[in-house]
Design a protein around this motif. Structure first.
Motif, PDB file in Angstrom:
ATOM      1  N   ALA A 151       4.677   0.257   6.628  1.00  0.00           N
ATOM      2  CA  ALA A 151       4.293   1.268   5.291  1.00  0.00           C
ATOM      3  C   ALA A 151       4.334   0.565   3.881  1.00  0.00           C
ATOM      4  O   ALA A 151       3.639   0.813   3.005  1.00  0.00           O
ATOM      5  CB  ALA A 151       4.968   2.303   5.452  1.00  0.00           C
ATOM      6  N   GLY A 152       5.682  -0.174   3.755  1.00  0.00           N
ATOM      7  CA  GLY A 152       5.623  -0.774   2.427  1.00  0.00           C
ATOM      8  C   GLY A 152       4.697  -1.924   2.200  1.00  0.00           C
ATOM      9  O   GLY A 152       4.207  -2.218   1.176  1.00  0.00           O
ATOM     10  N   ALA A 153       4.380  -2.682   3.272  1.00  0.00           N
ATOM     11  CA  ALA A 153       3.389  -3.600   3.187  1.00  0.00           C
ATOM     12  C   ALA A 153       2.230  -3.063   2.932  1.00  0.00           C
ATOM     13  O   ALA A 153       1.364  -3.738   2.189  1.00  0.00           O
ATOM     14  CB  ALA A 153       3.493  -4.566   4.388  1.00  0.00           C
ATOM     15  N   CYS A 154       1.985  -1.999   3.599  1.00  0.00           N
ATOM     16  CA  CYS A 154       0.666  -1.213   3.429  1.00  0.00           C
ATOM     17  C   CYS A 154       0.261  -0.889   2.032  1.00  0.00           C
ATOM     18  O   CYS A 154      -0.788  -0.982   1.396  1.00  0.00           O
ATOM     19  CB  CYS A 154       0.247  -0.096   4.361  1.00  0.00           C
ATOM     20  SG  CYS A 154      -0.180  -0.567   5.987  1.00  0.00           S
ATOM     21  N   GLY A 155       1.476  -0.570   1.369  1.00  0.00           N
ATOM     22  CA  GLY A 155       1.559   0.087  -0.076  1.00  0.00           C
ATOM     23  C   GLY A 155       1.348  -1.293  -1.049  1.00  0.00           C
ATOM     24  O   GLY A 155       0.487  -1.168  -1.929  1.00  0.00           O
ATOM     25  N   ALA A 156       1.888  -2.133  -0.762  1.00  0.00           N
ATOM     26  CA  ALA A 156       1.617  -3.286  -1.481  1.00  0.00           C
ATOM     27  C   ALA A 156       0.506  -3.899  -1.678  1.00  0.00           C
ATOM     28  O   ALA A 156      -0.229  -4.173  -2.472  1.00  0.00           O
ATOM     29  CB  ALA A 156       2.859  -4.330  -1.294  1.00  0.00           C
ATOM     30  N   ALA A 157      -0.036  -3.954  -0.547  1.00  0.00           N
ATOM     31  CA  ALA A 157      -1.388  -4.291  -0.136  1.00  0.00           C
ATOM     32  C   ALA A 157      -2.651  -3.621  -0.696  1.00  0.00           C
ATOM     33  O   ALA A 157      -3.439  -4.163  -1.587  1.00  0.00           O
ATOM     34  CB  ALA A 157      -1.879  -4.490   1.255  1.00  0.00           C
ATOM     35  N   LEU A 158      -2.500  -2.303  -0.743  1.00  0.00           N
ATOM     36  CA  LEU A 158      -3.310  -1.280  -1.417  1.00  0.00           C
ATOM     37  C   LEU A 158      -3.122  -1.624  -3.056  1.00  0.00           C
ATOM     38  O   LEU A 158      -4.238  -1.528  -3.774  1.00  0.00           O
ATOM     39  CB  LEU A 158      -3.037   0.006  -1.189  1.00  0.00           C
ATOM     40  CG  LEU A 158      -3.397   0.447   0.368  1.00  0.00           C
ATOM     41  CD1 LEU A 158      -2.801   1.944   0.848  1.00  0.00           C
ATOM     42  CD2 LEU A 158      -4.875   0.680   0.541  1.00  0.00           C
ATOM     43  N   ALA A 159      -1.971  -1.779  -3.395  1.00  0.00           N
ATOM     44  CA  ALA A 159      -1.861  -1.934  -4.923  1.00  0.00           C
ATOM     45  C   ALA A 159      -2.516  -3.393  -5.155  1.00  0.00           C
ATOM     46  O   ALA A 159      -3.055  -3.317  -6.457  1.00  0.00           O
ATOM     47  CB  ALA A 159      -0.298  -2.062  -5.331  1.00  0.00           C
ATOM     48  N   ASP A 160      -2.499  -4.304  -4.435  1.00  0.00           N
ATOM     49  CA  ASP A 160      -2.906  -5.563  -4.569  1.00  0.00           C
ATOM     50  C   ASP A 160      -4.614  -5.403  -4.738  1.00  0.00           C
ATOM     51  O   ASP A 160      -5.398  -6.316  -5.131  1.00  0.00           O
ATOM     52  CB  ASP A 160      -2.669  -6.700  -3.754  1.00  0.00           C
ATOM     53  CG  ASP A 160      -1.397  -7.316  -4.431  1.00  0.00           C
ATOM     54  OD1 ASP A 160      -0.899  -7.189  -5.530  1.00  0.00           O
ATOM     55  OD2 ASP A 160      -0.414  -8.044  -3.490  1.00  0.00           O
ATOM     56  N   LEU A 161      -5.304  -4.584  -3.905  1.00  0.00           N
ATOM     57  CA  LEU A 161      -6.754  -4.156  -3.523  1.00  0.00           C
ATOM     58  C   LEU A 161      -6.877  -3.485  -4.978  1.00  0.00           C
ATOM     59  O   LEU A 161      -8.260  -3.357  -5.347  1.00  0.00           O
ATOM     60  CB  LEU A 161      -6.752  -3.403  -2.567  1.00  0.00           C
ATOM     61  CG  LEU A 161      -6.945  -4.135  -1.042  1.00  0.00           C
ATOM     62  CD1 LEU A 161      -6.906  -3.105  -0.105  1.00  0.00           C
ATOM     63  CD2 LEU A 161      -8.045  -5.110  -1.148  1.00  0.00           C
ATOM     64  N   GLY A 162      -6.024  -3.014  -5.951  1.00  0.00           N
ATOM     65  CA  GLY A 162      -6.422  -2.580  -7.261  1.00  0.00           C
ATOM     66  C   GLY A 162      -6.271  -1.087  -7.485  1.00  0.00           C
ATOM     67  O   GLY A 162      -6.736  -0.566  -8.324  1.00  0.00           O
ATOM     68  N   PHE A 163      -5.634  -0.258  -6.199  1.00  0.00           N
ATOM     69  CA  PHE A 163      -5.610   0.952  -6.614  1.00  0.00           C
ATOM     70  C   PHE A 163      -4.176   1.438  -7.089  1.00  0.00           C
ATOM     71  O   PHE A 163      -3.141   0.882  -6.987  1.00  0.00           O
ATOM     72  CB  PHE A 163      -5.559   1.653  -4.765  1.00  0.00           C
ATOM     73  CG  PHE A 163      -6.911   1.485  -4.158  1.00  0.00           C
ATOM     74  CD1 PHE A 163      -7.863   2.202  -4.625  1.00  0.00           C
ATOM     75  CD2 PHE A 163      -6.839   0.646  -3.228  1.00  0.00           C
ATOM     76  CE1 PHE A 163      -9.201   2.295  -3.669  1.00  0.00           C
ATOM     77  CE2 PHE A 163      -8.069   0.395  -2.322  1.00  0.00           C
ATOM     78  CZ  PHE A 163      -9.374   1.268  -2.954  1.00  0.00           C
ATOM     79  N   PRO A 164      -4.358   2.341  -8.020  1.00  0.00           N
ATOM     80  CA  PRO A 164      -3.323   2.803  -8.474  1.00  0.00           C
ATOM     81  C   PRO A 164      -2.161   3.456  -7.645  1.00  0.00           C
ATOM     82  O   PRO A 164      -2.774   4.109  -6.776  1.00  0.00           O
ATOM     83  CB  PRO A 164      -3.833   3.826  -9.766  1.00  0.00           C
ATOM     84  CG  PRO A 164      -4.984   4.187  -8.979  1.00  0.00           C
ATOM     85  CD  PRO A 164      -5.646   3.053  -8.368  1.00  0.00           C
ATOM     86  N   PRO A 165      -0.956   3.250  -7.946  1.00  0.00           N
ATOM     87  CA  PRO A 165       0.109   3.928  -7.320  1.00  0.00           C
ATOM     88  C   PRO A 165      -0.115   5.244  -6.840  1.00  0.00           C
ATOM     89  O   PRO A 165       0.176   5.739  -5.780  1.00  0.00           O
ATOM     90  CB  PRO A 165       1.251   3.410  -7.777  1.00  0.00           C
ATOM     91  CG  PRO A 165       1.164   2.208  -8.468  1.00  0.00           C
ATOM     92  CD  PRO A 165      -0.246   2.448  -8.970  1.00  0.00           C
ATOM     93  N   GLY A 166      -0.448   5.966  -7.753  1.00  0.00           N
ATOM     94  CA  GLY A 166      -0.373   7.361  -7.505  1.00  0.00           C
ATOM     95  C   GLY A 166      -1.427   8.196  -6.550  1.00  0.00           C
ATOM     96  O   GLY A 166      -1.409   9.143  -6.178  1.00  0.00           O
ATOM     97  N   ILE A 167      -2.484   7.060  -6.318  1.00  0.00           N
ATOM     98  CA  ILE A 167      -3.451   7.621  -5.357  1.00  0.00           C
ATOM     99  C   ILE A 167      -3.020   7.054  -3.925  1.00  0.00           C
ATOM    100  O   ILE A 167      -3.655   7.635  -2.921  1.00  0.00           O
ATOM    101  CB  ILE A 167      -4.928   6.945  -5.478  1.00  0.00           C
ATOM    102  CG1 ILE A 167      -5.983   7.952  -5.181  1.00  0.00           C
ATOM    103  CG2 ILE A 167      -4.966   5.628  -5.343  1.00  0.00           C
ATOM    104  CD1 ILE A 167      -6.164   9.281  -5.425  1.00  0.00           C
ATOM    105  N   ILE A 168      -2.250   6.106  -3.722  1.00  0.00           N
ATOM    106  CA  ILE A 168      -2.119   5.208  -2.595  1.00  0.00           C
ATOM    107  C   ILE A 168      -1.463   6.238  -1.340  1.00  0.00           C
ATOM    108  O   ILE A 168      -2.010   6.117  -0.280  1.00  0.00           O
ATOM    109  CB  ILE A 168      -1.076   4.147  -2.903  1.00  0.00           C
ATOM    110  CG1 ILE A 168      -1.841   3.340  -3.391  1.00  0.00           C
ATOM    111  CG2 ILE A 168      -0.550   3.724  -1.282  1.00  0.00           C
ATOM    112  CD1 ILE A 168      -1.193   1.770  -3.966  1.00  0.00           C
ATOM    113  N   ARG A 169      -0.826   7.195  -1.556  1.00  0.00           N
ATOM    114  CA  ARG A 169      -0.312   8.174  -0.440  1.00  0.00           C
ATOM    115  C   ARG A 169      -1.508   8.908   0.060  1.00  0.00           C
ATOM    116  O   ARG A 169      -1.454   9.137   1.297  1.00  0.00           O
ATOM    117  CB  ARG A 169       0.884   9.320  -0.951  1.00  0.00           C
ATOM    118  CG  ARG A 169       1.252   9.970   0.258  1.00  0.00           C
ATOM    119  CD  ARG A 169       2.342  10.779  -0.078  1.00  0.00           C
ATOM    120  NE  ARG A 169       3.299  10.289  -1.029  1.00  0.00           N
ATOM    121  CZ  ARG A 169       4.827  10.845  -1.350  1.00  0.00           C
ATOM    122  NH1 ARG A 169       4.672  11.996  -0.945  1.00  0.00           N
ATOM    123  NH2 ARG A 169       5.469  10.273  -2.182  1.00  0.00           N
ATOM    124  N   GLY A 170      -2.594   9.007  -0.621  1.00  0.00           N
ATOM    125  CA  GLY A 170      -3.762   9.820  -0.104  1.00  0.00           C
ATOM    126  C   GLY A 170      -4.215   9.021   1.098  1.00  0.00           C
ATOM    127  O   GLY A 170      -5.061   9.488   2.118  1.00  0.00           O
TER     128      GLY A 170
END
Length: 275
Positions: free
Chosen positions: A200-219
Motif C-alpha cells: 500500500a505504501g509503495a502504491c501510494g508513493a508510485a501514484l504520487a510519482d505519477l503526478g497525483f496529489p496526495p489528497g486524491i490517492i485514497r480514492g
C-alpha cells in the motif's frame, strides 16, 4: 441569462454522450480500458503505455487482500441486509482508513511533506540521510511511518518490488519512491528490526510519482478495493460465511464487569508509559 456550470469531464445530449472531449460510444467504448479511463478522468490526460501498466498494476495490487476488516464488514452487512448490495459495498468502502487502504494516501502525504521540508535532493546518499532523519524523528516522537511494516508479510511484501520495477520501466521512479526505498534500506539501523515497505505504501508513493496529489490517492485505493469487495460479496452470496462468523462471536461472548475492563485498560496505559 441562463447560468452555466463548467466541467472538463462529461456531458450528454439527446443522442450523444461526451466524456473527456470524446464521443463515448464510438471513441472510448472498446478502445480504452477502465483503468486507463480512471487515470484519465483524474489526471485529465491519457497515461503513457508504461504509466498505464504501472497504474493498472497498482489497482490489481490493492483490489483484495483476503478477510480484512473491510471485507468482513461488507460480508456481515450483506448477511444482515441481503437485499442491499449497495449497503454491503458501502460498508466495506467506509472501512478504508488509516490501517487498511488509507495507507496509500497516508504514505504519499508523509513522503510529500518530508520531501517538501527537505528541499532539493540528488544522490542516493542524500535520500538515505533524509530517511534516517525522518526515522529518528518518528522514533523520538513515537510515530509510525506510513507504508513501513506489514502484519503478515514480515519478510517483505511481494507487491513492493513489482511496483518499483514497473515504475522504473515507465520512467516514473521519482522522488517519492526514491525516499520510500531509502527508508527501507536504512530502517534497520534505526529500529534494530526488519520492517519492509508494504504494498500500500509503495502504491501510494508510485501514484504520487505519477503526478497525483496526495489528497486524491485514497480514492484510487477505494476504486481498486471496490472490485475486490464485489468479488467477496459475490462469494458470500454463493458460499456464505456471515452467519457462521456471527454465531462464532455471539456464542463465545463473555460478560465482564465494567470495573475489570477499566482496571485492565488503566494497567495497560501505565505499562505503556513506563516502557
Amino acid at each position: 441569462m441562463t447560468e452555466t456550470y463548467r466541467t472538463s469531464l462529461g456531458t450528454s445530449s439527446l443522442d450523444s454522450i461526451q466524456l473527456l472531449g470524446k464521443e463515448m460510444a464510438t471513441e472510448l467504448m472498446g478502445e480504452v480500458s477502465f483503468g486507463d479511463l480512471a487515470f484519465w478522468l483524474v489526471a485529465l490526460r491519457r497515461p503513457t503505455k508504461g504509466e498505464s501498466r504501472l497504474f493498472n498494476a497498482i489497482l490489481v495490487a490493492l483490489a483484495d487482500h483476503g478477510f480484512t476488516p473491510t471485507v468482513l464488514a461488507a460480508r456481515l452487512t450483506l448477511t444482515s441486509a441481503p437485499e442491499s448490495i449497495q449497503g454491503a459495498m458501502a460498508a466495506g468502502i467506509l472501512g478504508g482508513g488509516s490501517r487498511f487502504l488509507g495507507v496509500t494516501e497516508d504514505a504519499a502525504k508523509f513522503l510529500a511533506q518530508s520531501l517538501s521540508d527537505a528541499g532539493e535532493l540528488g544522490s542516493d546518499s542524500s535520500y538515505e540521510d533524509l530517511a534516517k532523519q525522518i526515522l529518528y524523528d518518528c522514533q523520538s516522537r513515537g510515530l509510525l511511518v506510513p507504508g513501513l511494516g506489514h502484519p503478515v508479510h514480515k519478510n517483505g511484501d511481494p507487491r513492493t518490488p513489482v511496483i518499483y520495477k514497473l515504475a522504473a520501466e515507465a520512467g516514473v521512479f521519482g522522488t517519492h519512491l526514491s525516499l520510500l526505498a531509502a527508508i527501507e534500506r536504512v530502517q534497520a539501523d534505526v529500529f534494530d528490526k526488519h520492517l519492509p515497505v508494504n504494498g500500500a505504501g509503495a502504491c501510494g508513493a508510485a501514484l504520487a510519482d505519477l503526478g497525483f496529489p496526495p489528497g486524491i490517492i485514497r480514492g484510487f485505493a477505494l476504486v481498486a478495493r471496490s472490485a475486490g469487495l464485489l468479488g467477496q460479496i459475490a462469494e458470500e452470496m454463493r458460499d456464505p460465511i456471515g452467519l457462521q462468523l456471527y454465531a462464532a462471536v455471539d456464542r463465545n461472548a463473555r460478560y465482564v464487569d465494567p470495573s475489570e475492563v477499566l482496571y485492565s485498560r488503566s494497567t495497560r496505559s501505565t505499562l505503556k508509559d513506563e516502557s
